[in-house]
Enzyme design. Sequence first.
Site, PDB file in Angstrom:
ATOM      1  CG  HIS A 163      10.530  29.383 -20.354  1.00  0.00           C
ATOM      2  ND1 HIS A 163      10.888  30.502 -21.056  1.00  0.00           N
ATOM      3  CD2 HIS A 163      11.573  28.532 -20.449  1.00  0.00           C
ATOM      4  CE1 HIS A 163      12.100  30.322 -21.565  1.00  0.00           C
ATOM      5  NE2 HIS A 163      12.543  29.128 -21.213  1.00  0.00           N
ATOM      6  NE  ARG A 214      13.110  22.793 -14.839  1.00  0.00           N
ATOM      7  CZ  ARG A 214      13.490  23.036 -16.083  1.00  0.00           C
ATOM      8  NH1 ARG A 214      14.554  22.460 -16.586  1.00  0.00           N
ATOM      9  NH2 ARG A 214      12.784  23.845 -16.842  1.00  0.00           N
TER      10      ARG A 214
HETATM   11  C1  SIN Z   1      14.825  26.641 -22.565  1.00  0.00           C
HETATM   12  O1  SIN Z   1      15.408  26.251 -23.574  1.00  0.00           O
HETATM   13  O2  SIN Z   1      14.729  27.819 -22.265  1.00  0.00           O
HETATM   14  C2  SIN Z   1      14.191  25.627 -21.677  1.00  0.00           C
HETATM   15  C3  SIN Z   1      15.227  24.892 -20.948  1.00  0.00           C
HETATM   16  C4  SIN Z   1      14.675  24.336 -19.683  1.00  0.00           C
HETATM   17  O3  SIN Z   1      13.489  24.471 -19.405  1.00  0.00           O
HETATM   18  O4  SIN Z   1      15.467  23.780 -18.904  1.00  0.00           O
END
Ligand code: SIN
Length: 560
Positions: A256, A401
């Site tokens: 992330h 994903r």
């Molecule tokens: C996020 O809120 O950025 C995470 C969402 C996700 O990992 O699908």
Amino acid sequence: MHTTLTHANDRTSCDFLIIGSGIAGLYAALEAVHYGRVLLVTKQRADECNTRYAQGGIACVTADGDSFEAHVADTLAAGAGLCRPEVVRQIVSAGPARIQDLVAMGIHFTTRGEMAEAGEVTPDASAFDLGREGGHSQRRVLHSGDITGQEVVRVLLEKCRADARIEIWENQIAVDLITTRHVNWQRENWCLGAYVLDPATNRIRTIVSGCTILATGGAGKVYLYTSNPDVATGDGIAMAYRASAEISNMEFFQFHPTILYHPRAKSFLISEAVRGEGAVLKVRRGGDYAEFMQEYHPLKSLAPRDIVARAIDNELKRGGQPCAYLDIRHHSEEFLRRRFPNIFAQCLEFGINMAQDLVPVVPAAHYCCGGVRTDINGCTTVRNLYAVGETACTGLHGANRLASNSLLEALVLAHNAVAHAVARRQEVPPVALDAIPDWHSGEARNSDELIVITHNWEELRRFMWDYVGIVRTNKRLERAKARARLLRHEIEKYYWDFTVTPDLIELRNLASVAEMIIDCAMARKESRGLHFNSDYPVHSEPPGKDTVLRRPVQVAIWTE
Ligand code: SIN
């Protein structure tokens, strides 16, 4: 605790054994309870799971201007030629029914009316307020403020606890699956249940089940920096591998791009929805803060996650900077508090006012796109063993994903798995509780060298971060493989010599998952999606091929 199961000393039988208590496990329990006795086993408190930390929400087609075709197209584009298109279509189109079910259970999704400014008249006040995230061509993410996962777990867990037919064992950790090998059956490999450790008594219980569902979540703790909680140690994937289930696409670990960078913030996520509301990424250049994503992708800060994480990594290495920044100062404090109450409050606690200050961020390990290979019903290659949620690799995510597709997948797969298990229950071979041997702990004794566990745990997470992280090379992977092999031998020896503890079980699972990631990464002779190896060019011709592992370790590439 309820007493609806059959217990005999340290032996228990049930119709459905569910391991894990995130959205997939809880939802599967609520579906399964109509057909038999359910035992849900979870290694900490039942509400401690990856789902609880999900901020963004659930991607689902609910708005008039949106379509299944658009959601499918976005998912396939993010997946970089590795999604299974029929699986994507089925999961995307099954979404609305599952969302209706959640709403009927009492889960609240934020509405447009709640997001309106004071005094503003909103025509569709009761319609869902839809968030936007990277790679989505439309606003389609249902959310409960910025604590969607917490709200989902709260309601599902309340429902499970209120149903006397669901027994929940908290603080019990699964050690291994029981298969027909344990009873020397000369037939196909079937799963018959699991051995489960009760750390309070040090006893290992034998659970025999009509059907076993792995819903153990992800494995972010295999990396030094992660958005995941401590429970994310890949237990289901490692157990399934030991039971000879096929494991697929482990090289695709999603990082992330925006975890809060602050010495006191432990893995705090700054949701992609913040960029969905217009936040832009910046880095320090000269004495100033400059945007940079225009140099990497036309969608700039809202490009797919693999591209954003890699771009930040590149910028930080190039400029020798510790972090990048999110700038959302164009919104008022009032809007930010309303749209992101949790993130705003957390940042403020660390002295960052999002309406006035830049938010320091770094990438961290977030989601395991690979996992136990399943079909659309969660069926693994071991009969009667199902995998759902992050533990599974269904073909929805491919090589990367799409944001907020994971909770959707968990719901659809949990529903399908239970329906499939119920339809096939007559085929399950009858197993007498006393036919299963007890867990054999041999000559194991208590360890007085717990430093071995701590040291190996730290070493593993460090070399995975340094050598098998966002950018890989063949040399780094070879180094990682050599270390992983050594660690595995050391941990296996320790495992059989000393009494098993939760820490040791988790370390053994993590080491196994680390090696699977490395093996799959070494097998992939290209850069694709989340797997970037600078010795290979980015793939040129989709569709690609999956990596598949099956014990004894063999990596093969096969085509659909
Ligand atoms: C996020 O809120 O950025 C995470 C969402 C996700 O990992 O699908």
